[in-house]
Design a protein around this motif. Sequence first.
Motif, PDB file in Angstrom:
ATOM      1  N   PRO A 155      -7.276 -18.172  -7.113  1.00  0.00           N
ATOM      2  CA  PRO A 155      -6.690 -17.363  -6.276  1.00  0.00           C
ATOM      3  C   PRO A 155      -7.128 -15.921  -6.303  1.00  0.00           C
ATOM      4  O   PRO A 155      -6.569 -14.727  -5.570  1.00  0.00           O
ATOM      5  CB  PRO A 155      -5.459 -17.562  -6.601  1.00  0.00           C
ATOM      6  CG  PRO A 155      -6.095 -19.332  -6.988  1.00  0.00           C
ATOM      7  CD  PRO A 155      -6.801 -19.365  -7.980  1.00  0.00           C
ATOM      8  N   ASP A 156      -6.620 -15.667  -7.807  1.00  0.00           N
ATOM      9  CA  ASP A 156      -6.856 -13.688  -7.783  1.00  0.00           C
ATOM     10  C   ASP A 156      -8.580 -13.227  -7.750  1.00  0.00           C
ATOM     11  O   ASP A 156      -8.890 -12.183  -6.480  1.00  0.00           O
ATOM     12  CB  ASP A 156      -7.409 -14.249  -9.614  1.00  0.00           C
ATOM     13  CG  ASP A 156      -5.507 -14.188  -9.835  1.00  0.00           C
ATOM     14  OD1 ASP A 156      -4.610 -14.041  -9.895  1.00  0.00           O
ATOM     15  OD2 ASP A 156      -5.888 -14.117 -11.315  1.00  0.00           O
ATOM     16  N   GLU A 157      -9.816 -13.751  -7.280  1.00  0.00           N
ATOM     17  CA  GLU A 157     -10.595 -13.707  -7.307  1.00  0.00           C
ATOM     18  C   GLU A 157     -10.205 -13.581  -5.814  1.00  0.00           C
ATOM     19  O   GLU A 157     -11.268 -12.787  -4.941  1.00  0.00           O
ATOM     20  CB  GLU A 157     -11.447 -15.237  -7.740  1.00  0.00           C
ATOM     21  CG  GLU A 157     -11.824 -14.867  -9.207  1.00  0.00           C
ATOM     22  CD  GLU A 157     -13.562 -15.448  -9.297  1.00  0.00           C
ATOM     23  OE1 GLU A 157     -13.921 -15.056 -10.271  1.00  0.00           O
ATOM     24  OE2 GLU A 157     -12.835 -17.310  -9.311  1.00  0.00           O
ATOM     25  N   GLU A 158     -10.177 -14.244  -5.268  1.00  0.00           N
ATOM     26  CA  GLU A 158      -9.785 -14.405  -3.282  1.00  0.00           C
ATOM     27  C   GLU A 158      -9.050 -13.430  -2.859  1.00  0.00           C
ATOM     28  O   GLU A 158      -9.308 -13.121  -2.605  1.00  0.00           O
ATOM     29  CB  GLU A 158      -9.406 -15.831  -2.954  1.00  0.00           C
ATOM     30  CG  GLU A 158     -10.308 -16.885  -3.484  1.00  0.00           C
ATOM     31  CD  GLU A 158      -9.495 -18.604  -2.335  1.00  0.00           C
ATOM     32  OE1 GLU A 158      -8.799 -18.118  -1.381  1.00  0.00           O
ATOM     33  OE2 GLU A 158      -9.991 -19.398  -2.573  1.00  0.00           O
ATOM     34  N   ALA A 159      -8.059 -12.851  -3.382  1.00  0.00           N
ATOM     35  CA  ALA A 159      -7.069 -12.471  -2.943  1.00  0.00           C
ATOM     36  C   ALA A 159      -7.850 -10.968  -3.593  1.00  0.00           C
ATOM     37  O   ALA A 159      -7.865  -9.611  -2.643  1.00  0.00           O
ATOM     38  CB  ALA A 159      -6.076 -11.801  -3.953  1.00  0.00           C
ATOM     39  N   ARG A 160      -8.583 -10.318  -4.894  1.00  0.00           N
ATOM     40  CA  ARG A 160      -9.259  -8.803  -4.527  1.00  0.00           C
ATOM     41  C   ARG A 160     -10.995  -9.375  -3.857  1.00  0.00           C
ATOM     42  O   ARG A 160     -10.994  -8.507  -3.327  1.00  0.00           O
ATOM     43  CB  ARG A 160     -10.189  -9.321  -6.349  1.00  0.00           C
ATOM     44  CG  ARG A 160     -11.260  -8.138  -7.124  1.00  0.00           C
ATOM     45  CD  ARG A 160     -10.849  -6.982  -6.811  1.00  0.00           C
ATOM     46  NE  ARG A 160     -11.541  -6.211  -7.703  1.00  0.00           N
ATOM     47  CZ  ARG A 160     -11.710  -5.425  -6.664  1.00  0.00           C
ATOM     48  NH1 ARG A 160     -10.816  -4.566  -6.385  1.00  0.00           N
ATOM     49  NH2 ARG A 160     -12.458  -3.650  -7.080  1.00  0.00           N
ATOM     50  N   LEU A 161     -11.694 -10.816  -3.449  1.00  0.00           N
ATOM     51  CA  LEU A 161     -12.607 -10.277  -2.866  1.00  0.00           C
ATOM     52  C   LEU A 161     -11.623 -10.123  -0.719  1.00  0.00           C
ATOM     53  O   LEU A 161     -12.691  -9.068  -0.131  1.00  0.00           O
ATOM     54  CB  LEU A 161     -12.859 -11.828  -2.668  1.00  0.00           C
ATOM     55  CG  LEU A 161     -13.881 -11.648  -1.047  1.00  0.00           C
ATOM     56  CD1 LEU A 161     -15.034 -10.433  -1.307  1.00  0.00           C
ATOM     57  CD2 LEU A 161     -13.890 -13.306  -0.968  1.00  0.00           C
ATOM     58  N   ALA A 162     -11.225 -10.558  -0.669  1.00  0.00           N
ATOM     59  CA  ALA A 162      -9.934  -9.835   0.459  1.00  0.00           C
ATOM     60  C   ALA A 162      -9.801  -8.303   0.445  1.00  0.00           C
ATOM     61  O   ALA A 162     -10.224  -8.153   1.320  1.00  0.00           O
ATOM     62  CB  ALA A 162      -8.989 -10.547   0.656  1.00  0.00           C
ATOM     63  N   GLU A 163      -9.063  -7.775  -0.727  1.00  0.00           N
ATOM     64  CA  GLU A 163      -8.925  -6.534  -0.845  1.00  0.00           C
ATOM     65  C   GLU A 163     -10.056  -5.592  -0.395  1.00  0.00           C
ATOM     66  O   GLU A 163     -10.227  -4.155   0.390  1.00  0.00           O
ATOM     67  CB  GLU A 163      -8.882  -6.217  -2.123  1.00  0.00           C
ATOM     68  CG  GLU A 163      -7.218  -6.519  -2.501  1.00  0.00           C
ATOM     69  CD  GLU A 163      -6.913  -5.894  -3.752  1.00  0.00           C
ATOM     70  OE1 GLU A 163      -7.190  -5.062  -4.252  1.00  0.00           O
ATOM     71  OE2 GLU A 163      -5.742  -6.245  -4.511  1.00  0.00           O
ATOM     72  N   ILE A 164     -11.504  -6.301  -0.948  1.00  0.00           N
ATOM     73  CA  ILE A 164     -12.358  -5.828  -0.887  1.00  0.00           C
ATOM     74  C   ILE A 164     -12.940  -5.688   0.329  1.00  0.00           C
ATOM     75  O   ILE A 164     -13.166  -4.517   1.168  1.00  0.00           O
ATOM     76  CB  ILE A 164     -13.656  -5.778  -2.154  1.00  0.00           C
ATOM     77  CG1 ILE A 164     -13.096  -5.939  -3.568  1.00  0.00           C
ATOM     78  CG2 ILE A 164     -14.890  -5.186  -1.264  1.00  0.00           C
ATOM     79  CD1 ILE A 164     -14.176  -6.528  -4.271  1.00  0.00           C
ATOM     80  N   MET A 165     -13.035  -6.417   1.601  1.00  0.00           N
ATOM     81  CA  MET A 165     -13.476  -6.640   2.602  1.00  0.00           C
ATOM     82  C   MET A 165     -12.496  -5.792   3.365  1.00  0.00           C
ATOM     83  O   MET A 165     -12.948  -5.342   4.428  1.00  0.00           O
ATOM     84  CB  MET A 165     -13.247  -8.356   2.771  1.00  0.00           C
ATOM     85  CG  MET A 165     -13.793  -8.999   2.635  1.00  0.00           C
ATOM     86  SD  MET A 165     -16.025  -9.043   2.876  1.00  0.00           S
ATOM     87  CE  MET A 165     -16.127  -9.284   4.126  1.00  0.00           C
ATOM     88  N   SER A 166     -11.380  -5.666   3.435  1.00  0.00           N
ATOM     89  CA  SER A 166     -10.377  -5.341   4.464  1.00  0.00           C
ATOM     90  C   SER A 166     -10.579  -3.559   4.098  1.00  0.00           C
ATOM     91  O   SER A 166     -10.888  -2.868   4.873  1.00  0.00           O
ATOM     92  CB  SER A 166      -9.087  -5.184   3.843  1.00  0.00           C
ATOM     93  OG  SER A 166      -8.236  -4.608   2.691  1.00  0.00           O
TER      94      SER A 166
END
Length: 163
Positions: free
Chosen positions: A137-148
Motif C-alpha cells: 500500500p505504501d508503494e502504491e501511494a507513492r506511485l500514485a503521487e509520482i503519476m499525478s
Amino acid sequence: MKRALLIAVASLGLIAAEPPPAPDRPLPDAAQEARAQALFDDIRCVVCQHEAIADSPAGIAADMRGLVREQIAAGRSDAEIKQDLVRRYGDFVLFQPPVRLGTWLLWFGPFALMAAVGAALMLMTRRRRVEPAALSPDEEARLAEIMSASADRRDADAKSSDH
C-alpha cells in the motif's frame, strides 16, 4: 629479362603439377571387374573426400583402384579389401564406416546433438516466468503521487499541437 623470368616461373608451375594417372586397366574376368566397380562406389577418395574412387580423377584414387583390382585378382574378399584400406587410410576411407567406439560420434553425434538442442528448447519454453510481487500500500501511494505529479507537469519541449 622479364619475359625469361615469366617463362621460368611458368615452367616451374608445369613441372610441379601432378602428372595424370595412368589409365585404368580393368580385370580380364567380368565378374571380378563388376566386384571391383561395386567396391569403388563404397570407397571414398582421400583427396577429394566427397567422391568415390570410381568418380575421382585424383592420382591417389587411381592408385586405390589399382590396389583394389590387385587384391581382387589375388582372391581376397570384399571385407578383407576394406579392412586393408581402413588400415592404410583410416575409417574415413569408407562411405559407411563401421560402428565401434572410435566412430560412435560419427554415427550418433548428430542425433545426440539434435536431442540436446530439443531438450534445451523444451526447458526454455517450460521455464515459468516469475511474476512480480504486488506493490505494498505504501508503494502504491507513492506511485500514485509520482503519476499525478507527472500529469500536472508540462513538457518544456512540447509544442502547442501536442497538448
